[in-house]
Scaffold this active site. Sequence first.
Site, short mmCIF file in Angstrom:
data_model
loop_
_atom_site.label_atom_id
_atom_site.label_comp_id
_atom_site.label_asym_id
_atom_site.label_seq_id
_atom_site.Cartn_x
_atom_site.Cartn_y
_atom_site.Cartn_z
N SER B 60 0.80 -1.23 0.00
CA SER B 60 0.00 0.00 0.00
C SER B 60 0.83 1.28 0.00
CB SER B 60 -0.94 0.00 1.20
OG SER B 60 -1.93 -0.97 1.00
N GLY B 285 3.98 9.47 6.28
CA GLY B 285 4.48 8.22 5.73
C GLY B 285 3.37 7.35 5.18
N GLY B 292 3.31 -11.41 3.65
CA GLY B 292 4.69 -11.78 3.93
C GLY B 292 5.69 -10.65 3.88
#
Lengths: 442, 440
Positions: B60, B285, B292
Amino acid sequence: MSGLASLVDFAARIAAIRDEAGVPGLSFAVWHGGKMISAAAGVLSLDTGIAVRPDSLFQIGSITKSLTATLVMQAAEEGLVDIDRPVRDYIGVRVGRGPYTDSFTARQLMAHTSGLDGDLFLDTGRDDDAIAKYMVLCSRLEFLVAPGRFYNYSNAGYAVLGRLLEVVRGKVYDRILDEHLFARIGATRSTTMPEVAAFRRTASGHGPGADGATAVVPLVHLPRALGPAGLSLYSTAEDLIAYACAHMSGESLVSRAGAAAMRTPQVALPEGASWGLGWKIIANGNTTFVGHDGGTIGQVASLWTAPEANLAVAMCANGGRVRKAWEAVAFPIFREVCGATPETAMPDFAPVPDDLERYEGVYENSGVDMEVTATSNGLDVVARQKFLSLPEVRFAMRPLGGDRFRATIGDDDKVVTAFLDPDAKGRPTLFFAGRIHRRKGG
Amino acid sequence: MAAFLKDIAPILEQACVRGTLDAAALAVVHDGQVFEHAWGLANRREEIAATPDTLFHIGSATKSITAELVWQLIGNGRLRLDMPVIGAAPELSHIATLRDEGLTIGHLLSHTGGLDGDVIFDAGRGRDVLRRYMEQIGEIGSLHAPGSQFSYANVGYGILGRIVEVAGGQVFEDALAGRLRVHHKLTRVAILPIEKIRQRTALFFSGERPDYFGPYSNIASGTVLAMSMGDLARWAASHLEKGGAVPALTEQMRQPVVALPHNHRYQGWGYGVSLLDDLGRSLIGHDGGTAGTATFMRIAPHRGTAWAMAATGSAAVAVYREVEPHLRRLAGLPDQLPRNPAGGPVPEDLSIYEGSYRRHGMTFDIAKGPERTLVMTITGSMAPTSFSGLTLQPVTAQVFSIRIPALDAEIWASFHEFDEAGKPQLFFVLERMTRRGDPA
């Protein structure tokens, strides 16, 4: 095979030959005496520096055609396809223009005798319907000669075979290859899907960079539609050996009779070799060699077998003087076991005829223009790709007599070409150089 | 080795040795210098070592780059922040929620549209995949009125991806490649699988197959893009103050659109980035998680410091928590995002919170627990198996903390939109809103 007594020696030999031939990454596997040995040297890519291993994946190019043909034979043995019936009956769409569209067969496509023009490298996308969409584009292809008449290497023809498989199996080609071929021979590394290859050690192609030094080739999007002809498959030298073994001794893919039928000559080639169903066949000495070569942009692979000797050699390489590496590794093995090598004996050169001008002209098919000009001792040819953004290829040809010539293309100096079907003025209308090209304006 | 790395390197190295991580890569831009390091194995199955130029699937964190593409189009007048989404691409016209709720591009950028948003499916792999994804998306649920709350919505960024194509006249993968390779001059970037083959790309195997591969359809929300941490940090560094001023693009992206009543991961959201310290004034951020792999991208605009870290393996998030204080110190920030609220009055009767709260694929059943706690059970097709029977401890009348023993983690959740009877209508948990759906 005393020369291959130790795997250590073999590995050292592969490393030394890789060095000599300037191949970035080289992988070999050999099957003989019921055992496989394999070794690899160098790197997958000069950019990443990741080492090649014998189970590393390379693009094997047109060797895929043999696998596609095997799947067709398998479907035939299951009663899903009759290879002597018109393909049109199965795929439903018209491929090629003119009357032959209704008559060419799967057997002809496998043997490259359909006459169908073949280098239509058009991209129909990355989706599962890529081959089906490509069939629509194939409706515009010409038949360069009548089906059954002559050998004409056809990539499009193998895409048609891929579509045939999709139709009779009701599955995407890539899944048929996985389920009906790789799964049955335990070739678990091979894949046509780049997202799967991306999680295994997979080679990048190399070629001469801007400064002449060997470098990773620029990214080229190879159309998925031509996957059955060899533009999609990543495989390993070891998996190719497993495939060869299934042809030489097993029945996991096709029956013994089916495998034997595939390596029975269907059509003769100008240099003396012949083509079977998905295999090239070279008879040399007492040995019949059966194999296929393949190449994509910057990657080359070879798989050759001597079925009577139960011998197979597979090579995967990613650039450099690959032919040299192949001959240095494979030929001593074939010589030792069979007393001969899988190459055709070259005829002697003939005197230079005084009417070389009659060969001059531009010959074309859908993919390439070939400009032929007479020189003092033969013919010069400039080949220009129409769809692929590749540099033009120039090569010289020297006369072998009887409208045949011997060409040196890259590091291969054993290419035999031929001119066919002269017109009223004695000028040939067809030029064969792996494929048939028709005289422009002729 | 830079001084800060002396503290960080052993943490990452030891996690790789212990096997709780396969690989980790960290890149830090500080005072104009770039530090890039990597540990462990990029590909455990294939025994390929991780190097500083290894690519990781950034998940993302891609959304911040998608947001940059949107802002670029806003900058040249092709889009507006308040432009209705419904007219921005023809294939969207069938999605009634977009029209009925009057959703704007700004709502999607800031996750304030109320979209019930984990609509992720495979619409193919071709260049027209975003159009097809929009055509096949069906109806999207609405969790709350636009603009009033924050609820993380992947589908919103999928829609933005298609809008970028229509407004920019360019296929999304080309727009993304152009932004990263041409505008930002980054080279360790891969979008298509064939690009990943040509570089060293990290993957995590939990079983036979690596679990990185998300559908290509969700490229704009983060299933596809892989980058080296060096290149992600360089991208982040383009948002640092230059000549005494923060770039206009950065100011636009970090506008405080929505603030949360608690901040276990962030204090709020802007138009494309999460707002961390001082509601984004000191630190912004984006995190990323493809299966994973966990990615953390941070920008301290006024401190000349940006960093990117990715790790594969079960301890990826926990290890980042250990590493982050050192990087925060480098940027002159406190070791942790200050925890708030500190605590407040809690109602005597916890029954007001009880009920069933729903969103796409999940139902959260909340009931009174022992003493002054609530117990939460999660069911549904998208319910995480490790999260059942969790205890909610009240912090304030709105905020509860939840310990997740399986992950050795604590998360915070909150209740919103209290009705006349004092009952909350919304429950915010795991970054998304859920709506009370009691039987009438």
